[in-house]
Write a protein that holds these residues in place. Sequence first.
Motif, mmCIF file in Angstrom:
data_model
loop_
_atom_site.group_PDB
_atom_site.id
_atom_site.type_symbol
_atom_site.label_atom_id
_atom_site.label_comp_id
_atom_site.label_asym_id
_atom_site.label_seq_id
_atom_site.Cartn_x
_atom_site.Cartn_y
_atom_site.Cartn_z
ATOM 1 N N VAL A 267 8.605 -5.551 -1.329
ATOM 2 C CA VAL A 267 7.995 -6.332 -2.272
ATOM 3 C C VAL A 267 8.195 -5.924 -3.680
ATOM 4 C CG1 VAL A 267 5.973 -7.130 -0.935
ATOM 5 C CG2 VAL A 267 5.777 -5.201 -2.422
ATOM 6 N N THR A 268 8.168 -6.777 -4.574
ATOM 7 C CA THR A 268 8.268 -6.664 -6.133
ATOM 8 C C THR A 268 6.799 -7.201 -6.713
ATOM 9 O OG1 THR A 268 8.997 -8.866 -6.566
ATOM 10 C CG2 THR A 268 10.728 -7.218 -5.861
ATOM 11 N N TRP A 269 6.903 -6.525 -8.106
ATOM 12 C CA TRP A 269 5.443 -7.215 -8.739
ATOM 13 C C TRP A 269 5.360 -8.545 -8.742
ATOM 14 C CZ3 TRP A 269 1.973 -3.806 -8.882
ATOM 15 C CH2 TRP A 269 2.243 -2.295 -9.142
ATOM 16 N N ALA A 270 6.531 -9.290 -8.606
ATOM 17 C CA ALA A 270 6.368 -10.746 -8.911
ATOM 18 C C ALA A 270 5.776 -11.369 -7.571
ATOM 19 C CB ALA A 270 7.646 -11.351 -9.073
ATOM 20 N N ASP A 271 6.028 -10.789 -6.217
ATOM 21 C CA ASP A 271 5.649 -11.025 -4.941
ATOM 22 C C ASP A 271 4.152 -10.823 -4.910
ATOM 23 O OD1 ASP A 271 8.145 -11.872 -4.229
ATOM 24 O OD2 ASP A 271 8.470 -9.753 -3.555
ATOM 25 N N LEU A 272 3.582 -9.707 -5.611
ATOM 26 C CA LEU A 272 2.477 -9.297 -5.268
ATOM 27 C C LEU A 272 1.273 -10.085 -5.330
ATOM 28 C CD1 LEU A 272 2.386 -5.521 -6.235
ATOM 29 C CD2 LEU A 272 2.385 -6.618 -4.042
ATOM 30 N N PRO A 273 0.942 -10.993 -6.550
ATOM 31 C CA PRO A 273 -0.295 -11.947 -6.501
ATOM 32 C C PRO A 273 -0.507 -12.728 -5.370
ATOM 33 C CG PRO A 273 1.062 -11.650 -8.781
ATOM 34 C CD PRO A 273 1.770 -11.035 -7.628
ATOM 35 N N GLY A 274 0.756 -12.791 -4.587
ATOM 36 C CA GLY A 274 0.484 -13.746 -3.471
ATOM 37 C C GLY A 274 0.150 -12.766 -2.271
ATOM 38 N N GLU A 275 0.334 -11.516 -2.149
ATOM 39 C CA GLU A 275 0.112 -10.714 -1.048
ATOM 40 C C GLU A 275 -1.326 -10.130 -1.035
ATOM 41 O OE1 GLU A 275 2.139 -9.464 1.063
ATOM 42 O OE2 GLU A 275 3.932 -10.390 0.427
ATOM 43 N N GLU A 276 -1.840 -9.981 0.280
ATOM 44 C CA GLU A 276 -3.289 -9.467 0.350
ATOM 45 C C GLU A 276 -2.770 -7.989 0.705
ATOM 46 O OE1 GLU A 276 -6.114 -10.333 0.162
ATOM 47 O OE2 GLU A 276 -5.708 -12.416 -0.370
ATOM 48 N N VAL A 277 -2.994 -7.029 -0.394
ATOM 49 C CA VAL A 277 -3.078 -5.539 -0.459
ATOM 50 C C VAL A 277 -4.313 -5.086 -0.257
ATOM 51 C CG1 VAL A 277 -2.323 -3.644 -1.530
ATOM 52 C CG2 VAL A 277 -0.783 -5.632 -1.516
ATOM 53 N N ASP A 278 -4.655 -4.169 0.613
ATOM 54 C CA ASP A 278 -6.020 -3.629 0.647
ATOM 55 C C ASP A 278 -6.184 -2.261 -0.087
ATOM 56 O OD1 ASP A 278 -6.936 -5.484 2.519
ATOM 57 O OD2 ASP A 278 -5.807 -4.267 4.176
ATOM 58 N N LEU A 279 -4.929 -1.603 -0.166
ATOM 59 C CA LEU A 279 -4.923 -0.302 -0.867
ATOM 60 C C LEU A 279 -3.634 0.150 -1.270
ATOM 61 C CD1 LEU A 279 -6.811 2.479 -1.194
ATOM 62 C CD2 LEU A 279 -5.582 3.205 1.122
ATOM 63 N N ALA A 280 -3.758 0.839 -2.540
ATOM 64 C CA ALA A 280 -2.404 1.423 -3.088
ATOM 65 C C ALA A 280 -2.733 2.851 -3.303
ATOM 66 C CB ALA A 280 -2.468 0.574 -4.813
ATOM 67 N N VAL A 281 -1.393 3.378 -2.824
ATOM 68 C CA VAL A 281 -1.170 4.689 -2.810
ATOM 69 C C VAL A 281 0.022 4.927 -4.170
ATOM 70 C CG1 VAL A 281 -0.136 6.912 -1.675
ATOM 71 C CG2 VAL A 281 -1.502 5.133 -0.390
ATOM 72 N N VAL A 282 -0.143 5.639 -4.862
ATOM 73 C CA VAL A 282 0.438 5.917 -6.152
ATOM 74 C C VAL A 282 1.159 7.269 -6.485
ATOM 75 C CG1 VAL A 282 0.867 5.360 -8.634
ATOM 76 C CG2 VAL A 282 -0.407 4.063 -7.134
#
Length: 909
Positions: A267-282
Motif C-alpha cells: 500500500v501507499t499513503w494514498a491508499d490508506l484512508p480507504g484501508e482498515e488498519v488495526d495496528l501500525a508497527v514502525v
Amino acid sequence: MGTVRLPYSTDYPVEWEADVVLRDGSTTHVRPIRPDDADSLQRFQMAQSERSTYLRFFAALQRIPDRLLTQLVTVDHVRRAALVAVRPGAGQEAAGQETGQEREEDVVGVARYDVIDDRPGRRTAEVAFNIADELQGQGLGSVLLEHIAAAARERGVHRFVAEVLPQNRAMLGVFREAGYAVEQHLDDGVVTVSVDLDPTDRSREVMADREHRTEARSMQGLLSARRVLLVGPAQGGTVDELLAARIRDAHAADPGDTELLVLGDDVTWADLPGEEVDLAVVAAPPDEVIDTVLRLRGTGARGVVVLSAGWAEAGPDGVARRRELLRTAHGQGMRVVGPASYGLLTNVPGASLRASLALDAPRPGRVGLFSQSAPAAVTAAATVTRRGLGLSTLVSAGHRADVSGNDVMQYWQDDPHTDVACLYLETLGNPRKFSRIARRLALVKPVIVVVAGRHGSVVPPGHTVRATRAPRRMLDEVLRQSGVIRAENTHQLMDVAQVLAHQPLPSGGRVGVLASSPSLAALVADAVAAAGLRVVGPPEPLSAGAPDDEIAAAVDALYAPGACDAVVVVSVPVVLPRTDAIARAVAEAAARTGRTTVVSALGLHGMPDELASGDVRIPAFSTPEDAVWALGAVVRYAQWRTQDHGTPVRPALQEGVSDGVARAQARTLVETLLGAEPDGLVLDQAAATELLACYGLTLWGSRSVRTVDEAVAAAEELGWPVALKIAAPALRHRADLGGVRLDIADAEDLREDAERMLAAASTLLPAPDPVLEVQAMAPTGVACVVRSVEDELFGPVVSFGLAGDAVDLLDDVTHGVPPLTDVDVARMVRGVRAAPRLFGYQGAPAADVAALEDVLARVSVMAEDLPELASLELYPVAVAEQGASVLHARIRLRLAERRTDAPRRALPE
C-alpha cells in the motif's frame, strides 16, 4: 483565612493536562482551557445538536455571543477554571508538518467550575459540562468530572453544585454514579445537585472499575489486531532497516492470523484512508514516527508499536519528542507500545496476532507474559519455548512511554485465554496504581513479578521514574501488599509459572514426598521446611528399578484421600537407566486426584510428555530445591488468596462527625497554616494538637518551660505526678543521657530534677538556653513509634515500630502504603520482631493492641487525606493495658506535589 499560595502555576496549570482512555478504548487529551480556544469552542458549540445546546444553556443557543465566549475561555484557574477534551483538528495529518509545531485542535468536551461560596472549609463552586454529540455515551463526562473535581480540590473547593434539567438523564447519571456523596432536589422544574468532593470508598471503587474497563478495552483493541501495517526502510544495514526486515521475516516464518501490509510494497499513503488498519508497527527515526502517526488518521488504527530507540534516552530533546509522540497518538485515539519494543503477539485460537520480532512464536498456552526491555522479552520467550510452557500473550513495552504492565494486567483480568500473569519489570512508574491493579488481578489469577534492579538505583535508559527516599524494602512491601508472587529472576519466574499453569492450587501446606533414596528424602525435607511447608508422614521410598506393583502401591499411598495437600517426587537413578513407569503412575494419580504435584527427575525438565495424563501436565525441575521453592511460592499465594484481606480502615465515630474524621476542618487548618508559611513549617504543640484532633487523636498535654519555677507551676496546672523531658529532639527520648525523668511526685523532687536536667542540657546542647517540657504522667505501657512520610514515588508511607535504641539500630520496623485495611494494620503491628512485648512478654501485662491499631489506622487515613503532610512522628505512643496515649508529636507540612495515583484516570505522562 490568609491567602493560600498554591504549588501549581495559576497562569496555566500544565499539571492538569492528561491523556485519558474512553469507554471504547480510544484516547483523548484533557487540558485547561486557553484564550486561543475561542474559535474551537465556537465550532464545538455550532456543531452541537439543538437538544444538547438546550440541556447545557437552558435555551436555544446556536452561537455563543462574543462577550460570553471571551468569558468562557478566560479563567484564572483558581476561582474559575475550565478543562477541555481535545482532538487534532481536521487536516492535521498532512505530511510535512514539523514536529513540535502547534497544531489546531477541536474541542470535544468542556467541564468548568465557578466558585460561588468562598468561606473557609465550605468553599463551593458551580459546575457545568458539555460533551460533543458524537462522544456522548463514551464516558467522557465521567472522566471530566474526575479531572475537574481533582483540580477543584487542589484549589481548596470542597463542594460542587449544578443545576440540571430533569430530562438530562445522562448528566444526572454522571453525578449519581460517580460514587461521591450526592444530594439532589427538584425546585421550579430544575434539579439542583450537590456533590461533596471528598473521595469516598465508593468513588474510588467506581473509578477503579471504569479504569479497568477502559484500559482493558484499549488493550483489547491492540491485541485483537488482524491487519498490521509495517512502516520502515525496505533494505540496507541501519538498525531501523534491520528491525523492519526482522518483522517481515518473522511474519513469513509464522504469520498466524495476521495480515501484514508493508508500506511501499502493498500500500501507499494514498491508499490508506480507504484501508482498515488495526495496528501500525514502525521502525524509523523519532520525527518520522510522529509523522507516521499523523498520517494514520482515518485508517482505523488503534495503536502503534515503536520498535526503534532514540527517544527519552537521548536527553531533553528526546523527552520532548516522546511527549510529542504521545500527544499526537492519544489525540487521535491511539495507544503507543514502546519505544524500543520487541512487539506484540497473541495465540488466541483463530485470531492470533503476529506483530513481533520473534522469529519463532512460543506455542499456545495459558501464560501471559509482559516485559519492558526487548532483551528480557527475548530471554523470557526463549525460556518459555525451551520449557514447552506456552503463552497466550506476549507484550514488550520497551521504554513504556505509554502502554505498561498495568494496562496488560487490566486486560488479563478478563481474558479467557490467560490463567497466569507474568511480568518482568525494570521500573514501577506508578507503584500505587500497580499495587491496586495487581491486587485486584491476584484475587482471581496468580501474578508473578520480577523487578530487576530493585536493590539498586540504576534507571534503565528511556525510563522516567520519580525519585524516592523510601527504604529499599518498600518495594517488597508493595509487592506483598499486592498479593503477587515475587521471583528473583527469569528462572524462578518460569518455575512458578509452570506449576500455576498446569496444576491446581494446593489446599494447604502439607507435603508428601516420594524419593528414590533416603538422602534425597532428607534433602527435600530440608527444602520443604525452608519454604515454610511441612512434610507429612515418612517419605515414600521407591528404589530404582522397582516393579510396577511396588510403584503403584507407593503412589497410591501418597495420593490417598487426605494424605497431604501437595506432592514432591524426586527420582535420580545412580546406576540404572531412568524408566518412565514412575512418571506415568504419578501423572495418572495427579490427574485422578487433583493433587498439586511437582517432580524433579533426571532427564526431565519443563513440561515433558512423560508427565502428562489427559489435560494434566506435571512440571519437572532440574533440582529438588527448585521444585520445592516453586511449590512453596504457590502455596503461599493460595493461602493469601483465601485469606480475609479486611476492609478499608474507618476510624470510630467522633461526636458531631459523620465519618469518623473531620476532613474539612483538617483541610482548612492545613490551608491556613501553609497560607501563612508557604515554604513549609513544623507545627507547634497547639497546631499539632488541633490537626491530630481532626482525626480523633488526642495529644497528651504538656508545657514548655525554661526555669525551675515555671516547671513547678506547670506541674501544678497539669496535676501530679509528672514527667520532665529535655525538649531538644536529640535528648527528649534519651533517659540514659539524662533527658527524661518519670513519675515525679512533688515540687521538691521536680526542682531537684529540673536543676540537674538544665545543667546537663547546657553542657550537651548549644545555645540558646535549653527548654524543658513538663507533662502529666500517662498510664504505664509499651512505648511505640508511629510515623508517616510523603514520598515522591510511593505517596504516603506509614511505619510502625517499638521505641528504643535496639529497635532503631536493627531497623525493626514495618511499613504500609495507604489506603490500609484492618488486616494490613494488624499485620503491621504483629510484623515487627519485638511484637511479643505487646502481648504479655515474660509475664508483663498484655497491652491494648486494639487501641494501638486504632492510632495506626487514624494516622494512615490522615496520611492518605493530606498530601501536604510531609512527615509525622508520634513518639512515644504509650500502649497501656487500657488505651494508648500519644505523648509527643512532630508534624511537618509543605505544599503538596501531585501523587502518582491521583483520584482521576490518566495515562502515563
